[in-house]
Design a protein around this motif. Structure first.
Motif, PDB file in Angstrom:
ATOM      1  N   GLN A  98     -24.654  -7.548 -71.435  1.00 43.96           N
ATOM      2  CA  GLN A  98     -24.837  -6.300 -70.699  1.00 43.96           C
ATOM      3  C   GLN A  98     -25.000  -6.611 -69.205  1.00 43.96           C
ATOM      4  OE1 GLN A  98     -28.315  -5.013 -72.957  1.00 43.96           O
ATOM      5  NE2 GLN A  98     -27.133  -3.279 -73.763  1.00 43.96           N
ATOM      6  N   THR A 143     -28.490  -0.788 -69.851  1.00 45.44           N
ATOM      7  CA  THR A 143     -28.222  -0.615 -71.280  1.00 45.44           C
ATOM      8  C   THR A 143     -27.138   0.436 -71.547  1.00 45.44           C
ATOM      9  OG1 THR A 143     -29.956   1.060 -71.502  1.00 45.44           O
ATOM     10  CG2 THR A 143     -30.577  -1.257 -71.842  1.00 45.44           C
ATOM     11  N   ARG A 145     -33.442  -1.370 -68.663  1.00 45.37           N
ATOM     12  CA  ARG A 145     -34.476  -2.106 -69.384  1.00 45.37           C
ATOM     13  C   ARG A 145     -34.995  -3.184 -68.440  1.00 45.37           C
ATOM     14  NH1 ARG A 145     -33.119  -6.262 -74.191  1.00 45.37           N
ATOM     15  NH2 ARG A 145     -35.237  -6.900 -74.790  1.00 45.37           N
TER      16      ARG A 145
END
Length: 288
Positions: A205, A249, A254
């Motif tokens: 990610q 995300t 996050r």
């Protein structure tokens, strides 16, 4: 990497394994100080005593912070200070009162110079003197220092007429070049560990790494020299996060913080655990 996790007044009290290693080094150094005085090596005596004072300062903050309701941490701190004062006073008494021996200035100076290395490593990594500096500046300073000391050591050896122990400046340059060089290698290792853990945690990610109030510009910003906060003399050991990992995300962000105890990025943020200790960090880096 935690040696102990106890509870006092509802808080987790941690003592890092690195401080236990320093304690193990502290005790033999006390004996070495006494032996240096007995051998009538005043320069070595002073060098070892200064090393011991520095270690004692680092240990005292750690064990005071890890104190429990029985006062064990403070007891250890007081014992360390009293032992150091007693040994130094005993050594001074020996140096002043004991009849003079045949001087050994070569060995005295050589061992004193070698004793400087632990103090340098403690100053570089233990006290956090380069916290939040730009990594390229710190590494440039270290590399320049290592090259300078290496050049001086080689030049002195080419002109030397006797053994290295008689050339204290040359010996000091060798020790400094080796110590700074080892520091650079260790700093690179920690930077690689942070970078690898960030990529592993993000799991393909988009992510970015933030050091303090700015985004990490390169891997050089991620070493233990710069990617950290200076230690605090009381509990908690650090008032703010060493560094942040921000992961996109797809539905939000996050955010995790770096832990040198666990050598990984951990939730939750230190700032979220107690708002009175540190304000919520402002995210300035952009995941990519």
């Amino acid at each position: 990497m935690d040696w102990k996790d106890c509870r006092a007044n509802g808080q987790n009290m941690l003592v890092d394994s690195s401080y236990i290693i320093l304690l193990i080094l502290y005790l033999p150094l006390l004996l070495a100080i006494f032996c240096a005085a007995s051998a009538r090596w005043p320069i070595t005596f002073i060098a070892l005593a200064l090393n011991e004072v520095l270690i004692c300062l680092v240990l005292s903050g750690s064990f005071s912070a890890s104190d429990d309701r029985f006062g064990l941490g403070q007891f250890i701190v007081n014992a360390l200070i009293l032992a150091l004062v007693a040994i130094v006073l005993a050594g001074l008494a020996i140096l002043l009162v004991r009849p003079a021996r045949t001087p050994t200035p070569g060995k005295d100076g050589m061992i004193a110079v070698l004793a400087v290395a632990p103090a340098l490593l403690l100053l570089l990594f233990g006290l956090g003197i380069f916290s939040r500096w730009r990594g390229d500046i710190v590494f440039a300073l270290l590399v320049a220092g290592a090259l300078f000391f290496a050049q001086q050591a080689i030049q002195r050896r080419r002109k030397a007429q006797g053994p290295l122990s008689y050339d204290l400046y040359g010996l000091a340059c060798f020790v400094l070049a080796g110590t700074v060089g080892a520091s650079i290698v260790f700093a690179c290792f920690t930077a690689i560990a942070v970078h690898w853990q960030a990529a592993k945690t993000a799991a393909s990610q988009p992510y970015c790494i933030q050091s303090g109030s700015r985004a990490a510009a390169s891997m050089l910003d991620l070493s233990l020299l710069t990617f950290r906060e200076p230690p605090y003399s009381r509990w908690p050991r650090f008032l703010r996060n060493h560094g942040l990992l921000v992961i996109d995300t797809g539905t939000g962000q996050r955010v995790m913080h770096w832990s040198y105890r666990k050598l990984s990025f951990q939730p939750p943020l230190m700032a979220n655990e107690s708002s009175s200790l540190s304000s919520r960090p402002t995210i300035v880096c952009v995941p990519s």
